[in-house]
Design an enzyme around this catalytic site. Structure first.
Site, PDB file in Angstrom:
ATOM      1  N   THR A 198      -6.842  -4.392   1.463  1.00  0.00           N
ATOM      2  CA  THR A 198      -6.366  -3.220   2.194  1.00  0.00           C
ATOM      3  C   THR A 198      -6.836  -1.971   1.473  1.00  0.00           C
ATOM      4  OG1 THR A 198      -4.451  -4.348   3.103  1.00  0.00           O
ATOM      5  CG2 THR A 198      -4.324  -1.964   3.020  1.00  0.00           C
ATOM      6  N   PHE A 219      -6.288   1.899   0.881  1.00  0.00           N
ATOM      7  CA  PHE A 219      -5.266   2.941   0.959  1.00  0.00           C
ATOM      8  C   PHE A 219      -5.926   4.296   0.697  1.00  0.00           C
ATOM      9  CE2 PHE A 219      -3.174  -0.927  -0.280  1.00  0.00           C
ATOM     10  CZ  PHE A 219      -1.919  -0.882   0.305  1.00  0.00           C
TER      11      PHE A 219
END
Ligand code: PEP
Ligand code: MN
Length: 625
Positions: A530, A532
């Site tokens: 992921t 960010f």
């Protein structure tokens, strides 16, 4: 021994225990481990453990079974982080120490320092006192070399590491350098160990040429027993019968040390292999094996180096290596941060201007979420991480100045973009100031007595259920209960105290709430990352800017998007992401989100930017970072 104290112990009882230990000649360390108050006592007092067990306020006494005590994980279960200026050695960020074997001249040191800093080194190494095998080899520039190191620090901002070969150099070390190194040949020079223990500067303790791990840890114990806990262990290869490399790099020392001690562990592949071509492969392996950092010899002109030229990397090779490490580190849950020093300065600058001296960064959900982890990995431990109930709340808090930064996920490698955040980036006038990518490993977490076949309900984020599809398909009877964040799911099941409930979240969340891991790595595809972004009101003044994010829309005519993309192509701007999003209230009209490898706010980008403005209906720079 470790004295576990009773929950309701009084101050008087505690003082009594401490003075008893002092009078018996123990070194005393008071600490809190996993919510328990404990006192570590090291020494050879005459009394039996029974005696201490009977003292008021003591719940139990656990003998430390290893010969090293203060360095033992038994005494200190959490990892020790060694702070060197803005740099933290240990924890979740990889520390790269690089530089020549020896400081040869001001020019040489500064040239190499600038190169290694550019490629991601955060500390500079260079010997001024060289312990050479032959008395006729170059012995180092001595104090002159230390002065050059101090200048390197001043000019580049890199902390400097150098070897101390005798206690008589202690004052000079105090004056000029940030970290002292005890070399392999001096690992058992006990007077030197006591000396570096007393001066209190961070120490890189190399493993002796023919020392066992236990002997090495006993040497570290000497330093700690003098009151200096800032010790970084450095494996640099040991003598074996194998002649193809200068030494044999013992990478298995990394996992061994990680269980035995709380001290950070770095690897020196240069002295370990002695051959330039072998340095990068062993460095990559070291990071994959869990090392906290690397110490690497780099020289811009190794053919003319006064020592260790054949094992020194060219700066470009070093740059290639750090790029590899950047990619490998998240696989083992760590980060190599190319902008570490710039960021630390920028954040420090902010703390001075906001007057509080502390920064706050908001993230979604409870402590222990992946967003929390991203926040810690990006900022280190200096930042106060503040939980927020929603993404919108994070944007609001940044806008209102309640926090300095927000950390929000933007896209996942398996499930795609988190559109809510893209829309919020458009709605709020905030800037992206940084980014960080985490590997996401999911754990099935439950009550200590739970097993996979007793579970009936599983709590987590809908996106997480998607990422664990294959595993969940094997357990069709489980009811999946969507919640807002992963750590919140663990908190909920711990509070419900119902053993049929489980959660999917990070390992950290399980530890935080006293739950246990039932199954590890249940995501369908292990390449689960992921990305960010970090948002703030303004661009970081001194921050790095290698990448930018832009939003634009175009008119609704043939070739409109092509016209815009052509500008990027013709100006040599590399796009790393392009995505479209529907515009709210305008069905079938789209906003385009692009990430590019350039500083969109720089003077050099200005002509490209002007062309973009001409060809777009709407254009906004979300940030350069
Ligand atoms: C060095 O780091 O330059 C050095 C001499 O290392 P070691 O003590 O590991 O041989
Ligand atoms: Mn060397």
């Amino acid at each position: 021994m470790i004295l576990v104290l009773k929950k309701g112990i009084t101050q008087d009882q505690k003082s009594n225990i401490r003075s008893m230990l002092f009078s018996e000649g123990y070194i005393v360390r008071e600490m809190s481990e996993a919510g328990q108050n404990i006192i570590g006592a090291v020494g050879k007092g005459g009394k039996e453990t029974d005696f201490f067990e009977q003292l008021p306020g003591v719940a139990s006494v656990i003998p430390i079974s290893t010969s090293f005590k203060l360095v033992s994980r038994q005494l200190h279960t959490e990892d020790t982080l060694v702070q060197v200026g803005d740099v933290v050695v240990g924890g979740e960020r990889i520390t790269i120490i690089a530089g020549p074997c020896a400081v040869e001249s001001r020019d040489q040191a500064l040239t190499i320092a600038r190169e290694v800093r550019r490629y991601g080194a955060v500390l500079f190494r260079g010997g001024a006192f060289k312990p050479r095998t032959s008395p006729y080899s170059f012995q180092g520039l001595q104090e002159e070399g230390l002065k050059i190191l101090a200048e390197v620090r001043k000019v580049t901002g890199l902390g400097v590491v150098t070897e101390i070969t005798s206690p008589t150099q202690a004052d000079m070390m105090m004056k000029y350098v940030d970290v002292v190194q005890v070399g392999a040949r001096n690992m058992q020079n006990f007077e030197l160990l006591k000396c570096v223990g007393r001066i209190g500067k961070p120490v890189v303790l190399k493993r002796g040429l023919a020392s066992t791990i236990e002997e090495w840890l006993m040497s570290a114990e000497y330093i700690l027993s003098e009151g200096n806990e800032k010790v970084i262990l450095c494996e640099r290869g040991i003598r074996t019968f194998e002649p193809y490399t200068r030494n044999t790099l013992d990478l298995s020392a990394i996992p061994v040390l990680k269980t035995l001690t709380h001290l950070p562990v770095i690897i020196d592949p240069s002295h370990a292999t002695g051959i330039r071509e072998k340095v990068s492969p062993m460095s990559r392996a070291a990071i994959a094996a869990g090392a906290d950092g690397l110490m690497i010899e780099v020289h811009h002109d190794p053919d003319h180096a006064l020592s260790d030229g054949p094992q020194s990397l060219y700066p470009k090779q070093f740059g290639q290596l750090t790029r590899d490490i950047y990619v490998i580190a998240p696989v083992v849950g760590k980060q190599l941060d190319f902008d570490y020093l710039d960021k630390a300065k920028a954040v420090d600058h902010l703390s001075k201007t906001n007057g509080t001296g502390v920064q706050r960064a908001a993230f979604l959900g409870e402590m222990g979420t992946f967003s929390h982890k991203a926040c810690i990995q990006y900022f280190g431990t200096k930042m106060a991480a503040v939980p927020a109930p929603s993404f919108k709340a994070i944007f609001e808090a940044v806008k209102n100045g309640e926090v300095d930064f927000g950390v929000v996920p933007l896209e996942n490698s398996l499930t795609g973009s988190i559109h809510e955040n893209y829309d919020l980036l458009l709605e709020y006038d905030l800037k992206i100031v940084g980014e960080i990518t985490l590997r996401i490993i999911h754990y099935l977490i439950g009550h200590p007595e739970a097993r996979a076949d007793t579970i009936r309900r599983v709590f987590s984020l809908p996106m997480v259920f998607q990422q664990c599809r294959q595993f969940l398909d094997r357990h069709e009877s489980w009811e999946l209960v969507p919640v807002k964040d992963t750590a919140g799911a663990v908190k909920e099941i711990s509070e419900s105290a119902n053993p049929v409930d489980a959660a999917i979240a990070s390992k950290e969340a399980a530890e935080m709430h006293g739950m246990v891991v039932i199954e590890e790595g249940i995501e369908t595809n292990p390449r689960n990352y992921t990305r960010f972004v970090v948002i703030g009101i303004d661009q970081l003044e001194k921050g790095p800017r290698q990448k930018s994010s832009l939003i634009f829309s175009t008119g609704n005519q043939p070739g409109a998007l092509y016209e815009v993309l052509k500008i990027f192509a013709e100006n040599g701007v590399n796009l790393v992401k392009l995505e479209s999003r529907p515009i709210h209230g305008k069905p079938w009209e789209y906003m385009f989100y692009v990430d590019l490898e350039a500083d969109a706010e720089s003077e050099t980008f200005k002509p490209t930017f002007d062309l973009l403005e001409e060809k777009t209906d709407y254009l906004k720079i979300l940030g350069s970072y």
